[in-house]
Design an enzyme around this catalytic site. Structure first.
Site, PDB file in Angstrom:
ATOM      1  N   HIS A  48      -0.024  -4.695  -9.406  1.00 24.80           N
ATOM      2  CA  HIS A  48      -0.351  -3.801  -8.623  1.00 24.80           C
ATOM      3  C   HIS A  48       1.103  -2.858  -8.339  1.00 24.80           C
ATOM      4  O   HIS A  48       2.089  -3.501  -7.941  1.00 24.80           O
ATOM      5  CB  HIS A  48      -0.923  -4.066  -7.333  1.00 24.80           C
ATOM      6  CG  HIS A  48      -2.502  -4.381  -7.434  1.00 24.80           C
ATOM      7  ND1 HIS A  48      -3.308  -4.798  -6.499  1.00 24.80           N
ATOM      8  CD2 HIS A  48      -3.055  -4.648  -8.624  1.00 24.80           C
ATOM      9  CE1 HIS A  48      -4.356  -4.962  -6.800  1.00 24.80           C
ATOM     10  NE2 HIS A  48      -4.400  -4.942  -8.164  1.00 24.80           N
TER      11      HIS A  48
ATOM     12  N   TYR B 134      -5.295  -1.661   3.279  1.00 29.28           N
ATOM     13  CA  TYR B 134      -5.329  -2.106   4.626  1.00 29.28           C
ATOM     14  C   TYR B 134      -5.642  -0.950   5.447  1.00 29.28           C
ATOM     15  O   TYR B 134      -4.910  -0.193   5.554  1.00 29.28           O
ATOM     16  CB  TYR B 134      -3.667  -2.552   4.980  1.00 29.28           C
ATOM     17  CG  TYR B 134      -3.234  -3.658   4.099  1.00 29.28           C
ATOM     18  CD1 TYR B 134      -2.862  -3.560   2.763  1.00 29.28           C
ATOM     19  CD2 TYR B 134      -2.836  -4.718   4.960  1.00 29.28           C
ATOM     20  CE1 TYR B 134      -2.250  -4.680   2.031  1.00 29.28           C
ATOM     21  CE2 TYR B 134      -2.302  -5.975   4.222  1.00 29.28           C
ATOM     22  CZ  TYR B 134      -1.981  -5.942   3.007  1.00 29.28           C
ATOM     23  OH  TYR B 134      -1.362  -7.063   2.346  1.00 29.28           O
TER      24      TYR B 134
ATOM     25  N   PRO C 135      -1.203 -13.602   7.984  1.00 21.34           N
ATOM     26  CA  PRO C 135      -1.329 -13.357   6.386  1.00 21.34           C
ATOM     27  C   PRO C 135      -1.205 -11.838   6.129  1.00 21.34           C
ATOM     28  O   PRO C 135      -1.114 -11.415   4.916  1.00 21.34           O
ATOM     29  CB  PRO C 135      -2.703 -13.815   5.890  1.00 21.34           C
ATOM     30  CG  PRO C 135      -3.583 -13.879   7.153  1.00 21.34           C
ATOM     31  CD  PRO C 135      -2.387 -14.251   8.219  1.00 21.34           C
TER      32      PRO C 135
ATOM     33  N   LYS D  70       2.853 -13.035   3.006  1.00 18.61           N
ATOM     34  CA  LYS D  70       4.168 -13.664   2.683  1.00 18.61           C
ATOM     35  C   LYS D  70       4.241 -15.313   2.566  1.00 18.61           C
ATOM     36  O   LYS D  70       5.125 -16.073   2.284  1.00 18.61           O
ATOM     37  CB  LYS D  70       5.083 -13.246   3.959  1.00 18.61           C
ATOM     38  CG  LYS D  70       5.625 -11.929   3.979  1.00 18.61           C
ATOM     39  CD  LYS D  70       6.677 -11.729   2.691  1.00 18.61           C
ATOM     40  CE  LYS D  70       6.558 -10.355   2.146  1.00 18.61           C
ATOM     41  NZ  LYS D  70       6.789 -10.143   0.724  1.00 18.61           N
TER      42      LYS D  70
ATOM     43  N   TYR E  41       7.426  -5.785   1.439  1.00 18.11           N
ATOM     44  CA  TYR E  41       6.308  -6.321   0.747  1.00 18.11           C
ATOM     45  C   TYR E  41       6.328  -6.649  -0.688  1.00 18.11           C
ATOM     46  O   TYR E  41       6.086  -7.910  -1.054  1.00 18.11           O
ATOM     47  CB  TYR E  41       5.119  -5.345   0.929  1.00 18.11           C
ATOM     48  CG  TYR E  41       3.555  -5.790   0.503  1.00 18.11           C
ATOM     49  CD1 TYR E  41       3.225  -6.194  -0.558  1.00 18.11           C
ATOM     50  CD2 TYR E  41       2.812  -5.653   1.542  1.00 18.11           C
ATOM     51  CE1 TYR E  41       2.155  -6.445  -0.973  1.00 18.11           C
ATOM     52  CE2 TYR E  41       1.375  -6.119   1.646  1.00 18.11           C
ATOM     53  CZ  TYR E  41       1.073  -6.547   0.140  1.00 18.11           C
ATOM     54  OH  TYR E  41      -0.061  -6.900  -0.064  1.00 18.11           O
TER      55      TYR E  41
HETATM   56  C1  PHB Z   1      -5.655 -12.110  -0.269  1.00 16.43           C
HETATM   57  O1  PHB Z   1      -6.130 -11.659  -1.342  1.00 16.43           O
HETATM   58  O2  PHB Z   1      -6.458 -13.172   0.110  1.00 16.43           O
HETATM   59  C2  PHB Z   1      -4.645 -11.415   0.821  1.00 16.43           C
HETATM   60  C3  PHB Z   1      -4.173 -10.159   0.138  1.00 16.43           C
HETATM   61  C4  PHB Z   1      -3.097  -9.742   0.979  1.00 16.43           C
HETATM   62  C5  PHB Z   1      -2.772 -10.226   2.244  1.00 16.43           C
HETATM   63  C6  PHB Z   1      -3.696 -11.382   2.698  1.00 16.43           C
HETATM   64  C7  PHB Z   1      -4.411 -11.864   1.975  1.00 16.43           C
HETATM   65  O3  PHB Z   1      -1.951  -9.762   3.000  1.00 16.43           O
END
Ligand code: PHB
Ligand code: APR
Length: 383
Positions: A72, A198, A289, A293, A378
């Site tokens: 990505h 997000y 999460p 990280k 990130y």
């Molecule tokens: C996930 O795909 O479970 C996931 C992706 C990004 C995040 C947290 C969880 O920041």
């Protein structure tokens, strides 16, 4: 039994540490409380930083990652009526790769099997002895036999609930619990987005992630004590459509195969070494999460520790003496970034707080400096 490094915990941190040490000719033994199937079945985030992908490739763990991982360029940041793509490659030259933690764990387990050093699974009553002198680990194996491993070094890779921290007498602990949790959803439906979304929303945060071209992963902000029985599939899809929706975009739905409420916390314990006992991964720190990280920080810890232990066994203790401070620099950087992403994106407080969050989101997507800072954290700062 005798080994150079006894590792408690065969999650990603323990497995990768054992693999990295093995490549340097350092012997280790892995002790795991659960079964291999149980460890593999844990559904966890799978966003790999560029540095993590490079490290896994360099140590012979890149084949399936390169075949099945989804690269990505960035993420979408969103608030009602607005969706903005942050392109990490344009901003930093680095991408991220979506490759489930379960897959990383399977690859690591296969590598340990191939090296003839699989973990001892289903062990119990693990206890550490004489960690400041000549360490040993006692445990009961899967057949109920009492065992003891003498080792030069013990490493606690036993996660947040493991026992290793309790054998470190003078720990300082920092902890922050958040006034919300995540309702995690796995669904057999193709993702409705190319890259992760997000989304800030007055009803609460939502995320659209994925596991494969056919399996989507979603999260909804809920109360920390949320009763999952109150979330029917219909209620979940309605909330996801509202929180992720922007004009002209459709959320595709499908069978929900897993749902669970995940707590959110920040946790750091220092130091990460006491005599011949070291900590790595979730045993030493937990991040919310939101910044993806957790796995990447565990990888960074063990990359540092495997080099430090290898040079120590060669007679140079410089890196092991520096391990805790060096690891904690990255731990606090990732702890801050995870807290920052969580605080910006989750609805909490009053309308004044909401206005501050919306202003910060607007600034982050319109200022190249602000979006570059998010992208660097990130996609991962250099290992
Ligand atoms: C996930 O795909 O479970 C996931 C992706 C990004 C995040 C947290 C969880 O920041
Ligand atoms: N004896 C042996 N093993 C134990 C014990 C014990 N007493 N207690 C815990 N364990 C094992 C757990 O069963 C688990 O498999 O230690 C392992 C710790 O693994 P993780 O919790 O996955 O932690 P870590 O390897 O540091 O990986 C960090 O996993 O939790 C996610 O978000 C986190 O993605 C990050 C990654």
């Amino acid at each position: 039994m005798r080994t150079q490094v006894a590792i408690v915990g065969a999650g990603p941190a323990g497995l990768l540490l054992s693999h990295l040490l093995g490549l340097e000719g350092v012997d280790s033994v892995l002790l795991e409380r659960q079964t291999a199937e149980y460890v593999q079945a844990r559904i966890r985030a799978g966003i790999l930083e560029a540095g993590t992908v490079e490290l896994l490739r360099n140590v012979g763990l890149g084949d399936r990652l390169d075949a099945e991982g989804m690269e990505h360029r960035g993420i979408h940041l969103q608030w009602p009526g607005n969706r903005h793509h942050l392109d990490f490659v344009d901003l930093t030259g680095r991408s991220v790769t979506v490759y489930g933690q379960t897959e990383v764990t399977k690859d690591l387990m296969a590598a340990r099997e191939k090296a003839g050093r699989p973990a001892f699974y289903s062990v119990s009553d693990v206890e550490l002895h004489d960690v400041t002198g000549s360490p040993s680990v006692s445990f009961v194996d899967a057949d109920g036999r009492a065992q003891r491993i003498d080792a030069d070094v013990v490493v606690g890779c036993d996660g947040f609930h493991g026992p290793s921290r309790s054998f470190m007498p003078r720990q300082k602990v920092w902890e922050r619990t958040y006034p919300f949790a995540w309702l995690g959803v796995l669904a057999d439906v193709a993702p409705s987005t190319d890259e992760l979304i997000y989304a800030w929303h007055p009803d609460g945060f939502a995320m659209h992630s994925m596991r494969s071209p056919h399996v989507s992963r979603f999260y909804l902000q809920v109360a920390p004590d949320e009763d999952i029985a109150r979330w029917s599939d219909d209620r979940i899809w309605t909330a996801l459509s509202e929180r992720l929706g922007v004009p002209g975009w459709t959320l595709h739905t499908g069978p929900i195969t897993e749902k669970s409420v995940l707590p959110m916390r920040s946790f750091v314990t220092t130091p990460m070494r006491h005599g011949n006992l070291y900590l790595a991964g979730d045993a030493a720190h937990i991040v919310p999460p939101t910044g993806a990280k957790g796995l990447n920080l565990a990888v960074a810890d063990v990359a540092l520790l495997s080099t430090a232990l290898t040079t120590s066994f060669q007679g140079d203790d410089g890196l092991v003496d520096a391990y805790s401070d060096a690891a904690l620099q990255r731990v606090w950087r990732c702890t801050h970034f995870s807290w920052w992403m969580t605080s910006m994106l989750h609805r909490h407080g009053d309308d004044f707080d909401a206005q501050l969050q919306l202003s910060q989101l607007q600034r982050t997507v319109t200022s190249e400096a602000a979006s570059t800072e998010l992208a660097n954290n990130y996609a991962g700062l250099p290992l």
